[in-house]
Design a protein around this motif. Structure first.
Motif, PDB file in Angstrom:
ATOM      1  N   ASN A  30       0.697  -0.998   0.184  1.00 26.77           N
ATOM      2  CA  ASN A  30      -0.077   0.052   0.091  1.00 26.77           C
ATOM      3  C   ASN A  30       0.775   1.203   0.113  1.00 26.77           C
ATOM      4  OD1 ASN A  30      -2.137  -1.816   0.060  1.00 26.77           O
ATOM      5  ND2 ASN A  30      -2.490  -1.352   2.222  1.00 26.77           N
ATOM      6  N   SER A  31       1.950   1.264   0.891  1.00 25.19           N
ATOM      7  CA  SER A  31       2.994   2.299   0.855  1.00 25.19           C
ATOM      8  C   SER A  31       3.445   2.798  -0.289  1.00 25.19           C
ATOM      9  CB  SER A  31       3.928   2.205   2.083  1.00 25.19           C
ATOM     10  OG  SER A  31       3.226   1.996   3.298  1.00 25.19           O
ATOM     11  N   ALA A  32       3.609   1.548  -1.192  1.00 27.60           N
ATOM     12  CA  ALA A  32       4.522   1.517  -2.605  1.00 27.60           C
ATOM     13  C   ALA A  32       3.352   2.207  -3.818  1.00 27.60           C
ATOM     14  CB  ALA A  32       5.126   0.416  -3.002  1.00 27.60           C
ATOM     15  N   GLY A  33       2.205   2.286  -3.317  1.00 26.06           N
ATOM     16  CA  GLY A  33       1.019   2.747  -4.123  1.00 26.06           C
ATOM     17  C   GLY A  33       0.405   1.614  -4.891  1.00 26.06           C
ATOM     18  N   TYR A  34       0.543   0.626  -4.269  1.00 29.23           N
ATOM     19  CA  TYR A  34      -0.478  -0.935  -4.725  1.00 29.23           C
ATOM     20  C   TYR A  34      -1.743  -0.653  -4.057  1.00 29.23           C
ATOM     21  CZ  TYR A  34       3.532  -2.908  -7.028  1.00 29.23           C
ATOM     22  OH  TYR A  34       4.885  -3.052  -7.996  1.00 29.23           O
ATOM     23  N   ARG A  35      -2.799  -1.275  -4.707  1.00 26.80           N
ATOM     24  CA  ARG A  35      -4.137  -0.955  -4.088  1.00 26.80           C
ATOM     25  C   ARG A  35      -4.590  -2.390  -4.103  1.00 26.80           C
ATOM     26  NH1 ARG A  35      -8.977  -0.908  -6.793  1.00 26.80           N
ATOM     27  NH2 ARG A  35      -7.841  -0.786  -8.887  1.00 26.80           N
ATOM     28  N   PRO A  36      -4.924  -2.974  -2.949  1.00 32.42           N
ATOM     29  CA  PRO A  36      -5.633  -4.254  -2.878  1.00 32.42           C
ATOM     30  C   PRO A  36      -6.997  -4.430  -3.564  1.00 32.42           C
ATOM     31  CG  PRO A  36      -6.138  -3.084  -0.674  1.00 32.42           C
ATOM     32  CD  PRO A  36      -5.390  -2.201  -1.709  1.00 32.42           C
ATOM     33  N   VAL A  37      -7.194  -5.758  -4.175  1.00 35.46           N
ATOM     34  CA  VAL A  37      -8.500  -6.214  -4.551  1.00 35.46           C
ATOM     35  C   VAL A  37      -8.814  -7.381  -4.399  1.00 35.46           C
ATOM     36  CG1 VAL A  37      -8.254  -4.673  -6.730  1.00 35.46           C
ATOM     37  CG2 VAL A  37      -7.380  -6.979  -6.554  1.00 35.46           C
ATOM     38  N   GLU A  38     -10.358  -7.706  -3.993  1.00 33.32           N
ATOM     39  CA  GLU A  38     -10.643  -8.981  -3.397  1.00 33.32           C
ATOM     40  C   GLU A  38     -10.791  -9.924  -4.643  1.00 33.32           C
ATOM     41  OE1 GLU A  38     -14.244  -8.508  -1.139  1.00 33.32           O
ATOM     42  OE2 GLU A  38     -13.331  -7.019   0.417  1.00 33.32           O
ATOM     43  N   ASP A  39     -10.958  -9.607  -5.787  1.00 30.61           N
ATOM     44  CA  ASP A  39     -10.989 -10.367  -6.875  1.00 30.61           C
ATOM     45  C   ASP A  39      -9.510 -10.578  -7.502  1.00 30.61           C
ATOM     46  OD1 ASP A  39     -11.547 -11.938  -9.369  1.00 30.61           O
ATOM     47  OD2 ASP A  39     -13.215 -10.517  -9.776  1.00 30.61           O
ATOM     48  N   PRO A  40      -9.282 -11.855  -7.466  1.00 29.47           N
ATOM     49  CA  PRO A  40      -7.683 -12.110  -8.068  1.00 29.47           C
ATOM     50  C   PRO A  40      -7.852 -11.933  -9.662  1.00 29.47           C
ATOM     51  CG  PRO A  40      -9.011 -14.202  -7.760  1.00 29.47           C
ATOM     52  CD  PRO A  40      -9.713 -13.060  -6.975  1.00 29.47           C
TER      53      PRO A  40
END
Length: 445
Positions: A30-40
């Motif tokens: 998250n700190s590196a700018g990535y965003r989590p998603v629940e759908d792979p």
């Protein structure tokens, strides 16, 4: 460089210690700018934080990786992180040919750099970051080493293990003990206190070995003495994964005198017959166990005891198993987890083979758990009519689910209450019914 358009899917398998590593990896991503998603299917990077402890856990990890591999699209990255890459990288590459990278459990903190390296060096072969067996886990400062679940938070205080238990592959996977700096742990505890956490659960492969690699004597007691001063508004501090022979008088007195440290002890004994314990390379002084538990019950009358046993170990005869049953009846644990022996190649116990049949293992497991269920029900009935604090873990459909101090999350019992109450709150309740593992209760207005 931040990649705000990049997304990731992270599946976490195995124990609470793995969950903490997953949360720490997510914070770094998250700190590196990535965003989590629940759908792979919508993720640029798919990560499985695997478990490699026993065969069934390894199989589950492989199956999850294979499922993701089947639907993997061009440009997606599939990573296996955690314990299984360290334990058996070849198993993964053979079973999941589309895997792009294998990141050891000892290198979770390299997740962002690892992904960037894979992107910058496209290859038809998987990239490895797996350190030698004798290299400890890195425990960098500045990364929250916790996993919050409702009003509770697991807080990792160390990784790795220096014990030589014959049945266990953890030292092969995690490496030697690597304790976190005390100031880093306390800083995390303060963050969790500010977040409103009601229960702090200290975890490690062996919490009673905390600080041995830092030159600390009785480091767990030192840590707890500091912690109760640093986070006075966290009402519950729970200890998990302690080790026989390392429950000191200082720790007992601290548990007895502190209002925050719960009167709860998780002491995995693994067996009760000295000869089986010796062949397990475990502490085998059962008189120490009896004496220590009696001392604790005398000084901490409200103490709730949890243990874990392995049945069907190669040196467990019928007579030695009967000794385990007798010990269970004698001590009357509040909670008891039991597992059949799982043969693990590469462990110190591997030369013993696996001579006890699966049928006998299952019969012994059922015998032990039937005895324990009767004991647990009798113990629980003593609480009917009593008022107790309950930490609410969930609410919905007109009920709330929580736990008393006697129950650790995920492994022990629950309290079922009528009415929906705020998750994470501590409420006063009266126990109305006892079951072998759980209670029903009513909230006291």
């Amino acid at each position: 460089m931040k990649r705000n358009h990049q997304t990731y899917f992270l599946a976490s398998l195995g124990c609470a210690k793995n969950t903490v590593d997953s949360e720490s990896m997510a914070l770094l991503l998250n700190s590196a700018g990535y965003r989590p998603v629940e759908d792979p299917h919508k993720a640029d990077v798919m990560i499985v934080n695997t478990c490699g402890f026993i065969h069934d856990a390894r199989q589950e990890s492989i199956e999850v990786l294979q499922d993701l591999s089947k639907s993997k699209k061009r440009g997606q990255i599939l990573l296996a992180a955690g314990c299984l890459p360290q334990r058996d990288a070849e198993l993964i590459t053979q079973a999941v040919p589309k895997i792009d990278g294998l990141l050891s459990t000892r290198r979770w903190m390299q997740i962002v750099q690892f992904i960037e390296t894979i992107r910058s060096q496209p290859s038809s072969h998987a990239l490895y970051d797996i350190p030698p067996d004798n290299m400890p886990s890195l425990e960098p400062g500045g990364v929250l080493r916790s996993a919050i679940q409702g009003g509770s938070a697991y807080l990792k205080i160390a990784d790795g293990c220096r014990r030589g238990c014959a049945y266990c592959s953890i030292p092969l996977i995690k490496g030697p003990v690597s304790s976190r700096k005390m100031e880093d742990i306390l800083a995390d505890a303060r963050v969790l206190e500010q977040a409103g956490v009601q229960e702090l659960i200290l975890i490690a492969q062996d919490t009673t070995d905390y600080g041995s690699d830092l030159g600390l004597k009785d480091g767990l007691s030192q840590l707890l003495e500091q912690m109760v001063r640093e986070v006075p508004s966290i009402p519950w501090i729970r200890l998990m994964y302690t080790f026989p022979g390392y429950i000191t008088d200082r720790l007992i007195d601290l548990m007895a005198s502190s209002r925050q440290i719960l009167p709860y002890l998780d002491l995995p004994l693994q067996h009760a017959h000295p000869d089986v314990l010796k062949s397990m390379h475990r502490p085998s002084d059962m008189e120490w166990v009896r004496g220590t538990l009696a001392k604790m019950r005398s000084k901490i009358p409200a103490l709730a005891l949890r243990t874990t046993f392995i049945v069907g170990y190669p040196t467990e005869t019928d007579e030695r198993f009967s000794a385990l049953l007798d010990f269970t009846r004698e001590i009357r644990f509040d909670h008891l987890g039991a597992f059949t022996y799982s043969f693990e190649p590469g462990t110190r116990g591997a030369p013993l083979g696996d001579p006890v049949s699966e049928e006998i293992k299952q019969e012994r497991l059922q015998q032990l758990m039937q005895i324990q269920e009767e004991i647990a029900l009798e113990n629980n009935r003593a609480f009917v009519g009593r008022e107790m604090q309950v930490l609410i873990d969930g609410a919905g459909d007109g009920i709330s689910i929580g736990r008393t101090y006697r129950d650790a999350p995920e492994v022990d019992g629950l309290v079922i209450l009528a009415g929906e109450t705020e998750v994470g709150s501590l409420v006063n309740a009266r126990i109305t019914q006892a079951m072998p593992h759980d209670f029903t209760a009513e909230i006291i207005p």
